[in-house]
Design an enzyme around this catalytic site. Structure first.
Site, PDB file in Angstrom:
ATOM      1  N   PHE A 150       0.859  -1.191   0.000  1.00  0.00           N
ATOM      2  CA  PHE A 150       0.000   0.000   0.000  1.00  0.00           C
ATOM      3  C   PHE A 150       0.887   1.231   0.000  1.00  0.00           C
ATOM      4  O   PHE A 150       1.760   1.380   0.861  1.00  0.00           O
ATOM      5  CB  PHE A 150      -0.926   0.025   1.218  1.00  0.00           C
ATOM      6  N   ASP A 236       9.452   2.873   1.280  1.00  0.00           N
ATOM      7  CA  ASP A 236       8.272   3.586   1.787  1.00  0.00           C
ATOM      8  C   ASP A 236       8.200   3.359   3.300  1.00  0.00           C
ATOM      9  O   ASP A 236       7.782   2.300   3.771  1.00  0.00           O
ATOM     10  CB  ASP A 236       7.019   3.051   1.089  1.00  0.00           C
ATOM     11  N   LYS A 265       2.934  10.283   8.196  1.00  0.00           N
ATOM     12  CA  LYS A 265       2.269   9.863   9.437  1.00  0.00           C
ATOM     13  C   LYS A 265       2.849  10.476  10.713  1.00  0.00           C
ATOM     14  O   LYS A 265       2.422  11.524  11.144  1.00  0.00           O
ATOM     15  CB  LYS A 265       2.253   8.335   9.525  1.00  0.00           C
TER      16      LYS A 265
HETATM   17  C1  LIG Z   1       3.175   2.387   3.695  1.00  0.00           C
HETATM   18  C2  LIG Z   1       2.206   3.505   3.404  1.00  0.00           C
HETATM   19  N1  LIG Z   1       2.471   4.330   2.373  1.00  0.00           N
HETATM   20  C3  LIG Z   1       1.650   5.360   2.078  1.00  0.00           C
HETATM   21  C4  LIG Z   1       0.500   5.578   2.812  1.00  0.00           C
HETATM   22  C5  LIG Z   1      -0.411   6.722   2.449  1.00  0.00           C
HETATM   23  O1  LIG Z   1      -0.296   7.724   3.399  1.00  0.00           O
HETATM   24  P1  LIG Z   1      -1.396   8.887   3.483  1.00  0.00           P
HETATM   25  O2  LIG Z   1      -2.668   8.256   3.950  1.00  0.00           O
HETATM   26  O3  LIG Z   1      -0.824   9.861   4.469  1.00  0.00           O
HETATM   27  O4  LIG Z   1      -1.528   9.451   2.119  1.00  0.00           O
HETATM   28  C6  LIG Z   1       0.188   4.736   3.891  1.00  0.00           C
HETATM   29  C7  LIG Z   1      -1.028   4.955   4.680  1.00  0.00           C
HETATM   30  O5  LIG Z   1      -1.471   4.126   5.438  1.00  0.00           O
HETATM   31  C8  LIG Z   1       1.074   3.673   4.194  1.00  0.00           C
HETATM   32  O6  LIG Z   1       0.832   2.839   5.202  1.00  0.00           O
END
Ligand SMILES: Cc1ncc(COP(=O)(O)O)c(C=O)c1O
Length: 408
Positions: A150, A236, A265
């Site tokens: 994700f 990521d 986050k």
């Molecule tokens: C690994 C990862 N990347 C990207 C995101 C997307 O982040 P945002 O919701 O702040 O756009 C998330 C959100 O849960 C995530 O867990």
């Protein structure tokens, strides 16, 4: 009354009105211990004094100026992020390709935007290299990602997410994304050897997929392969980043330095802010106008992030995450209702023997505890790192009794 908010979340039947430390209170005054942290967002808990003071003072001084002007707080934050990304990297590469030299940072507002920046940067970098080497700037810049991953909900980050593979929604998705199984080094090598990949984007632990750990050494092997085949390694760290796994960044368990690291986050302890760090040579592919964000790195969000990182450093947040992880391991025994525990430090998945994690999360809420259920068999917890030992014990007691109530 019918909600006027779009129906994009399956909301739990509770409305919170205030928080303090590891506690939240709903509109009726009932208190809850928070082991969900707004999906791994608030390492310092709620209403942290230093962060609240920083936000309030900055709000009285200057909330926003355009990125076409200088940004003192943005510079300070970039410096702190860069230092943390490179901390603990004790094997500087002698080829000069990815030495421990300082990187560059793009500031934005969310995890998806940090990844969007990484994707654009990787494609620009690939095109730029092709132009230098072949005189043609039209090389395909495939972004390789993993199944089950994700990376966000913008169209490009959704296309990168392995979760989009089986979805019929939002077609046509942007092209140029390809997926391989997670934690599978031979698939990575097979795909990289085709030669069209500009970057491999990967989570050190798949958070939204249910806190899935790869084998130790997965990222180190990926680093080697990306080097061999001339692709960028994008890690990521939006969910895993900033201490909760027991390292400032989870890739640091593998003693590597990625080419690009994305974070969001926890960065602002609840203020919307994200960042994309890149090795300086990679970052130099961007020129003014290539990328931007009106709000990205604005002083108010930067003030919150700087205060958050200062406090986390003072408290040695990675060590606290390790302690919390040890207490979780001691209290939650596998066998019976719990098949296994996944994740590291304070970012954990509790894999149940049955697929009733949502019922457990609902029961826990009734009992005054926030946890979440990213998969039918998995409960995820990411307690704030300021949670005291006593609060952690109480929270785990509520979790265990909620599991017993639902699963007995
Ligand atoms: C690994 C990862 N990347 C990207 C995101 C997307 O982040 P945002 O919701 O702040 O756009 C998330 C959100 O849960 C995530 O867990």
């Amino acid at each position: 009354m019918e909600s006027l908010l779009m129906n994009t979340y399956a909301r739990m039947p509770v409305v919170f009105s205030r928080g303090n430390g590891a506690y939240l209170w709903d509109t009726s005054g009932k208190s809850y211990l928070d082991m969900f942290s707004g999906i791994a967002v608030t390492p310092l808990g709620h209403a942290h004094q230093s962060v609240a003071d920083a936000i309030s003072e900055q709000a009285h001084r200057l909330c926003h100026v355009s990125n076409v002007y200088g940004n003192e707080l943005g510079e300070e934050l970039a410096d702190r992020i860069d230092t943390l990304v490179r901390s603990g990297y004790d094997q500087p590469d002698t080829t000069g390709d990815h030495t421990s030299a300082r990187g560059k940072v793009f500031l934005c507002n969310s995890g998806a935007e940090a990844n969007e920046c990484a994707i654009k940067l990787a494609r620009k970098w690939k095109a730029w290299h092709a132009l230098e080497n072949t005189g043609k700037g039209d090389s395909p810049g495939t972004i390789l990602a993993t199944e089950g991953s994700f990376h966000g909900r913008t169209l490009a980050t959704w296309a990168a997410s392995g979760k989009s593979i089986d979805s019929q929604d939002y077609k046509p998705l942007p092209g140029g994304f390809s997926h391989i199984p997670y934690n599978d080094i031979s698939s990575l090598e097979d795909r990289l050897s085709m030669g069209d990949v500009s970057a491999f984007i990967v989570e050190p632990i798949q958070g939204e997929n249910g806190v899935i750990d790869p084998d130790r050494g997965y990222l180190a092997a990926a680093r080697d392969l990306c080097d061999r085949y001339g692709a960028l390694l994008v890690v990521d760290e939006v969910q895993t980043g900033l201490a909760k796994t027991g390292r400032w960044f989870a890739f640091q368990y593998d003693n590597i330095l990625p080419d690009v690291v994305t974070v969001a986050k926890a960065l602002g302890n609840g203020m919307p802010i994200g960042a994309c760090w890149a090795r300086a040579e990679v970052a130099s592919a961007f020129r003014p106008g290539d990328h931007g964000s009106t709000f990205g790195g604005q002083p108010l969000a930067c003030a919150a992030a700087i205060a958050t990182l200062k406090v986390m450093k003072e408290m040695d947040a990675p060590s606290r995450a390790v302690q919390i992880g040890n207490s979780i391991d001691k209290r939650l025994h596998t066998g019976g209702a719990i098949l296994s525990l996944s994740g590291r430090g304070a970012l954990r998945g509790i894999v149940l023997e049955s697929d009733r994690s949502l019922d457990v999360a609902r029961k826990a809420l009734e009992n005054g505890l926030l946890v979440n259920a990213p998969r039918p068999q998995v409960i995820r917890i990411a307690p704030p790192l300021i949670m005291t030992d006593e609060e952690l014990e109480s929270a785990l007691d509520i979790l265990v009794s909620s599991m017993e109530e639902v699963l007995r």
